[in-house]
Enzyme design. Structure first.
Site, short mmCIF file in Angstrom:
data_model
loop_
_atom_site.label_atom_id
_atom_site.label_comp_id
_atom_site.label_asym_id
_atom_site.label_seq_id
_atom_site.Cartn_x
_atom_site.Cartn_y
_atom_site.Cartn_z
N GLY A 416 0.84 -1.19 0.00
CA GLY A 416 0.00 0.00 0.00
C GLY A 416 0.87 1.23 0.00
O GLY A 416 2.09 1.15 0.12
N VAL A 423 4.71 1.09 0.92
CA VAL A 423 5.09 -0.09 1.69
C VAL A 423 5.02 -1.30 0.78
O VAL A 423 4.03 -1.50 0.07
CB VAL A 423 4.19 -0.27 2.93
N ASP A 560 -2.35 8.95 15.45
CA ASP A 560 -3.05 8.50 14.25
C ASP A 560 -3.58 7.08 14.47
O ASP A 560 -3.43 6.21 13.61
CB ASP A 560 -2.11 8.56 13.04
N1 LIG Z 1 4.70 -3.95 8.74
C1 LIG Z 1 3.73 -3.94 7.85
N2 LIG Z 1 3.24 -5.10 7.39
C2 LIG Z 1 2.24 -5.10 6.49
N3 LIG Z 1 1.68 -4.01 6.01
C3 LIG Z 1 2.12 -2.82 6.43
C4 LIG Z 1 3.17 -2.72 7.36
N4 LIG Z 1 3.41 -1.42 7.61
C5 LIG Z 1 2.53 -0.75 6.85
N5 LIG Z 1 1.75 -1.57 6.15
C6 LIG Z 1 0.67 -1.19 5.25
O1 LIG Z 1 1.14 -0.21 4.36
C7 LIG Z 1 0.21 0.84 4.22
C8 LIG Z 1 0.86 2.18 4.54
O2 LIG Z 1 1.64 2.06 5.70
P1 LIG Z 1 1.80 3.22 6.78
O3 LIG Z 1 0.46 3.46 7.37
O4 LIG Z 1 2.88 2.85 7.71
O5 LIG Z 1 2.26 4.41 5.88
P2 LIG Z 1 1.86 5.91 5.99
O6 LIG Z 1 2.50 6.60 4.87
O7 LIG Z 1 2.16 6.43 7.34
O8 LIG Z 1 0.30 5.74 5.79
P3 LIG Z 1 -0.87 6.66 6.27
O9 LIG Z 1 -0.75 7.91 5.49
O10 LIG Z 1 -2.10 5.85 5.90
O11 LIG Z 1 -0.73 6.83 7.74
C9 LIG Z 1 -0.93 0.51 5.12
O12 LIG Z 1 -1.97 -0.03 4.34
C10 LIG Z 1 -0.45 -0.55 6.02
O13 LIG Z 1 -1.46 -1.46 6.31
#
Ligand SMILES: Nc1ncnc2c1ncn2[C@@H]1O[C@H](COP(=O)(O)OP(=O)(O)OP(=O)(O)O)[C@@H](O)[C@H]1O
Length: 770
Positions: A416, A423, A560
């Protein structure tokens, strides 16, 4: 699949396809069956049992037998579609193939001898080859797949032939061995074939006795190195063929992981995922139907390109033949597994051309699972260096791999992308699946980049906490930034990140997030009269609380919290995404933010109004209570299937209603009133009214009150009786009340007196009733 269970039950009369032609011929020419011969055969076979499972999973030297009989196609399929199981069956097939198609009876013996001798070092069974080789006896209706003879195999045969002629002496010696060994193998393969075996000619009978010594002499035969390489390669192929076609089972003691491939998006929800072929459209040469082979045998899909793939170049050592070429779908190559007891497996989704098939993996990654489309130009680059002895370049394809601190991780697909990051699901060289978060820094202001980098700091701080996702490795290409974050300083506050910098975080991989779990749960419930299972709710709610408690104890506010940020890892929820988390200064309980942060539906009133002044002129700050509000929203969603402000769609509608202290959140009736009470404790508008996590963990919903003890119940009853018996008894009632408040036994005399009074009173009550 239980291989034994699936072996074909031998019919009284073996079908034609199950009978090796050679044996048939010989049986017709031989005299009569001899019980003594059978005993010899059995004894010989016992001496030459195939190696055990561990050994057969290696490419190292192993026993081989070279029967000439053709087992049924179905038996072959069963054999090769199973990763485990006796490998002697596997060995049978190649030699059968060689015997059946290439050579005359004499030359077949010769070549087969060589093959058999060679197979001492690497026994292999390419099922599709054998299926093809069985041509004349093979019943097409038995086919599970289209197995056509790859033209390359002809080359292989002739290669063997050439080598065979060069080692003629050796062949002559081995020739007798082969026949007898075949015979012994036959004995095991099919009990009903004993008669068949017993019909072997006297020549084989005699040769049988020399099997052991002949095998031990194999080193004298000086089989050419190219043949040995060929065997090694075919051994890998055999191993590959024992893998499920579209599921990459990573084998080895240290590699229990079953790798699931998804090329476009990683399988967050699936425990078993088929290879996704979304990229097939991009490359017309890829066999689109390959994905359908899960659970079946890998097959050849002959096409103009595939035909090239299996071609064994007489001039080139066979070791150059990529194992991926053996199958257009998934390649699994085991390398010396027994030696290192670690997985050195390559699994690749097919590539379209033979040149692609030749692509080497970087040295750093012995194990690879690829589901990405492979770009021809890049592969041509890496494919140029042929030969096992050629030094390997250290370069890698950034489209296929990530490199973090010098370690390569092969991409399995994008999981995602968040607001700031991508990720990816990746696999490391030790066959472990991770999530790799990549944050691009270029163009961001330094403070934001600093904030992103802080996630590393928090995850480092939370290392070893079981309910927080674990950071396995990380790299920040801008070393100064990382240093500043780790030192807690920020020098370059106002600048922008100009360089093409990235943050890489290798994280524990989560199978599914709570958001998906919830939507699945609610799909199940919708349309039925069921409500959410309270035990399910308790189980996960408690884990959520514990995870957030862990960070609050570390003076970290997540900011968050939402279902998507709780991932299920090995059955337990873990908290992720500390991208906007903030540490609480030691002299305060709140944090100050430069901007509103969070996900609207879960944002607390104070998060919306962060840094504004309240009615008393105090700056509104966010702290742990802000996380508690978010938890309340999560619980609400778990209970009702939607967030408390889901009806307010736009930012401003949400802002207005959430920041309104007079807004009443709707709580629909529930069978358990504690649940509503719990939500209210989290969603109190006044942040000072909200419960803290230690309290929430003790809330009656999670920790239901213990029912009163029977003794206390008795006292309550007595009190009730005393009260209802009339107000004239001034002594009994206070004493009973006292007992209720403090159930310490009264002095014995008092208790006796109390009982007498009560009995009198009860009697009086009964009299009144009558
Ligand atoms: N360790 C992990 N294992 C599996 N999926 C993950 C992991 N870390 C993140 N993801 C998935 O990747 C996506 C984005 O990760 P994350 O939320 O850490 O990024 P972000 O840029 O901070 O996102 P957001 O803007 O949604 O907060 C999410 O759908 C999450 O479920």
């Amino acid at each position: 699949m239980d291989r034994e269970a699936n072996l074909p039950v031998p019919p009284d009369k073996p079908p034609k396809s199950m009978v090796r032609p050679t044996l048939n011929q010989e049986s017709s020419s031989s005299s009569s069956s001899s019980p003594e011969l059978i005993r010899h055969l059995q004894a010989a076979f016992k001496r030459h049992r195939p190696l055990n499972k561990m050994q057969t999973s290696t490419i190292g030297p192993r026993r081989s037998v070279v029967p000439q009989r053709q087992p049924s196609r179905s038996s072959r399929l069963e054999t090769v579609s199973t990763a485990e199981g006796p490998k002697s069956q596997d060995v049978v097939t190649l030699s059968q193939s060689l015997a059946a198609n290439t050579l005359t009876q004499d030359s077949r013996n010769l070549a087969t001898s060589v093959a058999g001798e060679s197979i001492e070092n690497a026994s292999i069974t390419p099922p599709s080859l054998s299926g093809t080789m069985f041509g004349e006896n093979f019943n097409p209706s038995d086919r599970q797949m289209d197995l056509t003879k790859p033209p390359a195999f002809a080359s292989l045969e002739s290669n063997l032939d050439v080598v065979g002629s060069r080692n003629e002496n050796a062949h002559k010696k081995v020739q007798s061995l082969i026949g007898s060994t075949l015979t012994s193998h036959d004995m095991e393969w099919d009990a009903t074939n004993q008669a068949e075996a017993s019909n072997l000619g006297a020549r084989k009978h005699q040769n049988l006795q020399s099997v052991d010594s002949e095998i031990s002499l194999k080193s004298e035969y000086r089989v050419s190195s190219s043949l040995a390489k060929m065997q090694g390669q075919l051994g890998e192929f055999r191993n590959f063929l024992n893998q499920p076609a579209s599921q990459c089972s990573v084998m080895g003691s240290s590699c229990a992981t079953t790798t699931l491939i998804h090329s476009s998006s990683a399988p967050m929800l699936n425990a078993t995922t088929q290879v996704s072929r979304s990229y097939v459209e991009a490359d017309q040469n890829v066999n689109a139907h390959a994905v359908q082979t899960q659970g079946n045998l890998p097959s050849f899909h002959p096409s103009s390109k595939d035909n090239n793939i299996l071609h064994v170049n007489k001039d080139a050592p066979l070791s150059e033949m990529p194992s991926s070429a053996m199958d257009p779908e998934v390649r699994v190559k085991e390398t010396n597994m027994s030696k290192h007891q670690q997985c050195t497996t390559e699994i690749e989704v097919p590539v379209a051309s033979s040149s692609q098939s030749n692509a080497r993996l970087p040295d750093e990654l012995h194990t690879s699972v690829s589901s990405q489309p492979q770009k021809p130009d890049k592969h041509e680059k890496v494919a140029s260096s042929k030969g096992t002895s050629a030094p390997r370049k250290k370069n890698y394809d950034p489209d296929l791999f990530f490199k973090v601190n010098g370690k390569l991780y092969q991409r399995l697909g994008k999981i995602g992308s968040g607001g700031s990051s991508e990720v990816h699901k990746v696999i490391s060289s030790d066959c472990t699946i991770y999530a790799l978060k990549k944050i691009k820094l270029k163009g961001r202001d330094y403070a934001t980049a600093y904030g992103f980098c802080q996630e590393i700091g928090y995850l480092k701080k939370l290392k070893g906490k079981t309910n927080i996702i674990q950071l396995v490795d990380y790299e920040v290409t801008d070393k100064t930034l990382l240093q500043e974050v780790l030192n807690g300083t920020m020098i370059n506050k106002d600048g922008r990140v100009k360089d093409d910098g990235f943050i890489y975080m290798v994280l524990e991989y989560g199978e599914i997030d709570l958001a998906h779990m919830l939507s699945q749960k609610w799909k199940e419930i919708e349309g039925s009269d069921r409500t959410i299972d309270e035990n399910w709710l308790r189980f996960y709610w408690q884990q959520i609380l514990q995870a957030v408690n862990t960070i609050h104890e570390e003076r970290i506010v997540h900011s968050d919290l939402k279902p998507a940020n709780f991932l299920l890892v090995r059955g337990f929820l873990k908290l992720i995404d500390f991208g906007i988390a903030k540490a609480i200064n030691s002299d305060t309980t709140n944090i100050q933010r430069d901007s509103q942060v969070g996900t609207l539906s879960y944002m607390s009133p104070e998060a919306f109004m962060c840094n504004e002044s309240d009615e008393n002129g105090n700056t509104i700050k966010c702290g742990r209570p802000s996380d508690i509000w978010s938890l309340g929203c999560i619980l609400y969603q778990m209970v009702y299937g939607r967030t408390p402000f889901a009806d307010y769609k736009t930012f401003w509608a949400k802002f207005k209603v959430i920041t309104d202290p007079n807004h009443e959140i709707t709580y629909n009736q529930l069978s358990n009133p504690w649940l509503i009470d719990l939500m209210k404790k989290c969603l109190a508008w006044d942040r000072n009214q909200r419960w803290r996590i230690p309290e929430l963990l003790q809330h009656p919903f999670l920790a239901p009150p213990i029912p009163p003890e029977p003794r206390v119940r008795n006292i309550q009853l007595l009190s009730h009786i005393a009260e209802s018996s009339g107000s004239d008894d001034h002594k009994a009632i206070p004493q009973l009340e006292q007992l209720l408040i403090d159930p310490v036994p009264l002095p014995r005399n008092d208790l006796l007196e109390l009982c007498v009074q009560l009995q009198d009173r009860l009697r009086g009550l009964e009299g009144e009733k009558q």
